[in-house]
Scaffold this motif. Structure first.
Motif, PDB file in Angstrom:
ATOM      1  N   GLN A  22     -15.017   8.363 -26.668  1.00 29.06           N
ATOM      2  CA  GLN A  22     -14.940   9.459 -27.641  1.00 29.06           C
ATOM      3  C   GLN A  22     -16.332   9.827 -28.160  1.00 29.06           C
ATOM      4  OE1 GLN A  22     -12.226   7.825 -30.503  1.00 29.06           O
ATOM      5  NE2 GLN A  22     -10.415   8.299 -29.272  1.00 29.06           N
ATOM      6  N   ALA A  23     -17.155   8.841 -28.431  1.00 28.22           N
ATOM      7  CA  ALA A  23     -18.511   9.114 -28.918  1.00 28.22           C
ATOM      8  C   ALA A  23     -19.338   9.816 -27.844  1.00 28.22           C
ATOM      9  CB  ALA A  23     -19.189   7.812 -29.355  1.00 28.22           C
ATOM     10  N   GLN A  24     -19.203   9.392 -26.595  1.00 27.07           N
ATOM     11  CA  GLN A  24     -19.942  10.036 -25.510  1.00 27.07           C
ATOM     12  C   GLN A  24     -19.560  11.508 -25.391  1.00 27.07           C
ATOM     13  OE1 GLN A  24     -21.094   6.828 -22.188  1.00 27.07           O
ATOM     14  NE2 GLN A  24     -18.900   7.096 -22.356  1.00 27.07           N
ATOM     15  N   VAL A  25     -18.272  11.801 -25.501  1.00 26.17           N
ATOM     16  CA  VAL A  25     -17.812  13.191 -25.435  1.00 26.17           C
ATOM     17  C   VAL A  25     -18.372  13.980 -26.620  1.00 26.17           C
ATOM     18  CG1 VAL A  25     -15.771  14.686 -25.593  1.00 26.17           C
ATOM     19  CG2 VAL A  25     -15.749  12.696 -24.071  1.00 26.17           C
ATOM     20  N   PHE A  31     -23.822   6.800 -22.649  1.00 26.29           N
ATOM     21  CA  PHE A  31     -24.703   5.758 -23.148  1.00 26.29           C
ATOM     22  C   PHE A  31     -25.326   5.023 -21.960  1.00 26.29           C
ATOM     23  CE2 PHE A  31     -21.713   6.080 -26.816  1.00 26.29           C
ATOM     24  CZ  PHE A  31     -22.639   6.474 -27.757  1.00 26.29           C
ATOM     25  N   PRO A  32     -26.427   4.308 -22.176  1.00 27.83           N
ATOM     26  CA  PRO A  32     -27.056   3.580 -21.078  1.00 27.83           C
ATOM     27  C   PRO A  32     -26.165   2.447 -20.568  1.00 27.83           C
ATOM     28  CG  PRO A  32     -28.088   2.992 -23.163  1.00 27.83           C
ATOM     29  CD  PRO A  32     -27.131   4.113 -23.454  1.00 27.83           C
ATOM     30  N   SER A  33     -26.432   2.030 -19.342  1.00 27.08           N
ATOM     31  CA  SER A  33     -25.695   0.893 -18.792  1.00 27.08           C
ATOM     32  C   SER A  33     -25.885  -0.297 -19.723  1.00 27.08           C
ATOM     33  CB  SER A  33     -26.166   0.554 -17.379  1.00 27.08           C
ATOM     34  OG  SER A  33     -27.543   0.231 -17.388  1.00 27.08           O
ATOM     35  N   PRO A  57     -20.210   2.779 -31.810  1.00 27.74           N
ATOM     36  CA  PRO A  57     -19.894   4.212 -31.915  1.00 27.74           C
ATOM     37  C   PRO A  57     -19.632   4.691 -33.344  1.00 27.74           C
ATOM     38  CG  PRO A  57     -18.767   3.275 -30.032  1.00 27.74           C
ATOM     39  CD  PRO A  57     -19.406   2.128 -30.774  1.00 27.74           C
ATOM     40  N   HIS A  58     -18.909   3.906 -34.147  1.00 27.01           N
ATOM     41  CA  HIS A  58     -18.612   4.372 -35.503  1.00 27.01           C
ATOM     42  C   HIS A  58     -19.878   4.553 -36.328  1.00 27.01           C
ATOM     43  CE1 HIS A  58     -19.237   0.709 -37.951  1.00 27.01           C
ATOM     44  NE2 HIS A  58     -18.806   0.048 -36.900  1.00 27.01           N
TER      45      HIS A  58
END
Length: 165
Positions: A22-25, A31-33, A57-58
């Motif tokens: 959700q954070a990536q979207v 995010f990095p590997s 993420p939060h």
């Protein structure tokens, strides 16, 4: 990937894979590997006794130094002009903060190459590259002897920034 990290204390405050997704979207980048593994295996806390904090993420989305707050702050107080080729202000304003050090150095990624982790050091006016992927960046932060004296401890102490003391 993070087998040399020892958890001290608890409970762990883990993120879910869904929270990472959700954070990536929401941020428009991946995010990095190693990031997903780190926040789902260790969660929120501090590594190296009192040194590296990787934001879950939060924290990135709504925490004390959230993405929006961080962007507003660096836009107003930008001073990393010693290497404009590596990290000009315009590029930094496209980046995502993923962590920091207790000394105030900030870890960021750019959506064009989220594997490459940059550091905006608190006590220098030139951005640095910590490495590719989270494991390499953490190792560089702990052992490069550039931002702090190198140390071998890889203890992780969990905490929950959402809980008021």
């Amino acid at each position: 990937m993070f087998e040399n990290i020892t958890v001290k204390g608890g409970p762990l405050v883990l993120s879910t894979a869904a929270e990472v997704d959700q954070a990536q979207v929401a941020l428009g980048t991946r995010f990095p590997s190693g990031y997903r593994e780190y926040v789902t295996q260790f969660g929120e806390g501090i590594l190296g006794g009192v040194y590296v904090r990787i934001y879950p993420p939060h924290q990135i989305m709504h925490g004390e130094n959230s993405q929006a707050q961080w962007l507003a702050r660096i836009n107003q107080y930008w001073f990393w002009d010693d290497d404009k080729e590596l990290m000009p202000k315009e590029k930094a304003l496209q980046c995502v903060i993923i962590g920091d050090t207790y000394d105030g150095d900030e870890l960021i990624i750019h959506p064009d190459d989220p594997e490459r982790i940059y550091v905006l050091p608190r006590h220098s006016e030139a951005a640095l590259v910590a490495g590719n992927g989270l494991a390499q960046a953490i190792e560089w932060l702990c052992s490069s002897n550039i931002l702090t004296e190198a140390f071998t401890e890889r203890d992780f102490e969990p905490f929950d920034s959402r809980v008021q003391a």
